[in-house]
Write a protein that holds these residues in place. Structure first.
Motif, mmCIF file in Angstrom:
data_model
loop_
_atom_site.group_PDB
_atom_site.id
_atom_site.type_symbol
_atom_site.label_atom_id
_atom_site.label_comp_id
_atom_site.label_asym_id
_atom_site.label_seq_id
_atom_site.Cartn_x
_atom_site.Cartn_y
_atom_site.Cartn_z
ATOM 1 N N ASP A 115 0.282 -0.938 -5.282
ATOM 2 C CA ASP A 115 -0.039 -0.243 -4.140
ATOM 3 C C ASP A 115 -1.119 0.369 -4.027
ATOM 4 O OD1 ASP A 115 2.854 -0.375 -3.546
ATOM 5 O OD2 ASP A 115 3.200 1.734 -3.925
ATOM 6 N N TYR A 116 -1.861 -0.008 -2.886
ATOM 7 C CA TYR A 116 -3.291 0.524 -2.569
ATOM 8 C C TYR A 116 -3.209 1.810 -2.062
ATOM 9 C CZ TYR A 116 -7.631 1.007 -0.539
ATOM 10 O OH TYR A 116 -8.894 1.284 0.131
ATOM 11 N N ARG A 117 -3.968 2.622 -2.948
ATOM 12 C CA ARG A 117 -3.773 4.264 -2.497
ATOM 13 C C ARG A 117 -5.222 4.646 -2.135
ATOM 14 N NH1 ARG A 117 0.261 7.131 -5.640
ATOM 15 N NH2 ARG A 117 1.965 6.022 -6.237
ATOM 16 N N CYS A 126 0.702 -1.158 -0.016
ATOM 17 C CA CYS A 126 0.023 0.011 0.047
ATOM 18 C C CYS A 126 0.896 1.241 0.097
ATOM 19 C CB CYS A 126 -1.024 0.073 1.242
ATOM 20 S SG CYS A 126 -0.188 0.220 2.846
ATOM 21 N N TRP A 127 0.234 2.463 -0.101
ATOM 22 C CA TRP A 127 0.794 3.577 -0.123
ATOM 23 C C TRP A 127 1.743 3.858 0.973
ATOM 24 C CZ3 TRP A 127 -1.542 9.161 -0.920
ATOM 25 C CH2 TRP A 127 -0.493 9.934 -1.616
ATOM 26 N N ASP A 128 2.561 4.565 1.149
ATOM 27 C CA ASP A 128 3.403 4.894 2.491
ATOM 28 C C ASP A 128 2.340 6.106 3.044
ATOM 29 O OD1 ASP A 128 5.076 5.051 4.390
ATOM 30 O OD2 ASP A 128 6.644 5.845 3.376
ATOM 31 N N TRP A 129 1.854 5.913 4.182
ATOM 32 C CA TRP A 129 1.136 6.886 4.884
ATOM 33 C C TRP A 129 2.100 7.340 5.901
ATOM 34 C CZ3 TRP A 129 -2.077 3.280 2.647
ATOM 35 C CH2 TRP A 129 -3.079 3.684 1.720
#
Length: 176
Positions: A149-151, A30-33
């Motif tokens: 990547d899940y955004r 996933c996206w890097d939060w």
């Protein structure tokens, strides 16, 4: 649509009693939060969700655990995601990451001696059998939502993941 797929009853309930199951985990990227540091997996060097998968000996998906943060080890994820209770008392095979979860795992090399020939042969046979769950994970990763990547919003990932799993169960379902 997701609820109507669940009502069809695919998954663990259709597995014959006593049939062995194979368990393994993978990281759904996933996206890097910045606000969700627990998603970073040092093993994979990226962020994502730890997903535990159960398949039968033919490599068909039978059940999945609840998505957990990627920073969790497979042995913890197997228990915390509900996979350990899903397997129950049925014979199950796992990799070295699932030690202590009630699954049959590979022989580890003991200190001060190499593995014996019998232990090596057992590990080879174990890995050959477990290749089916690796194929199952490969089929799951063919879905774009699990491969890239899940955004989307983090709170919606479990719902999107559940829908993807139900669609994969529907795709691989074959009437007996």
């Amino acid at each position: 649509m997701r609820d109507s797929l669940k009502q069809l009853g695919f998954g663990i309930a259709r597995r014959p009693r006593g049939e062995p199951v194979l368990v393994d985990g993978f990281l759904a990227p996933c996206w890097d939060w910045k606000a969700a540091e627990q998603l970073f997996s040092a093993k994979h060097r990226r962020t994502g969700h730890n997903i535990q998968v159960m398949s039968d000996l033919r490599g068909r998906l039978r059940a999945v655990g609840r998505p957990l943060p990627g920073a969790r080890h497979d042995s913890h994820a197997c228990t915390a995601s509900g996979m350990e209770t899903t397997v129950g008392r049925h014979p199950g095979l796992g990799d070295k990451g699932c030690q202590g979860c009630g699954l049959l795992t590979l022989h580890k090399k003991p200190l001060h001696r190499p593995l014996t020939v019998v232990e090596k042969d057992c590990n080879r046979a174990h890995s050959a059998i477990r290749s089916a769950v690796e194929r199952c994970i490969g089929h799951l990763k063919n879905w774009k939502v699990l491969a890239e990547d899940y955004r989307g919003p983090l709170d919606r990932f479990p719902e999107n993941f559940d829908t993807t799993v139900q669609l994969e169960l529907l795709r691989t379902w074959a009437p007996s």
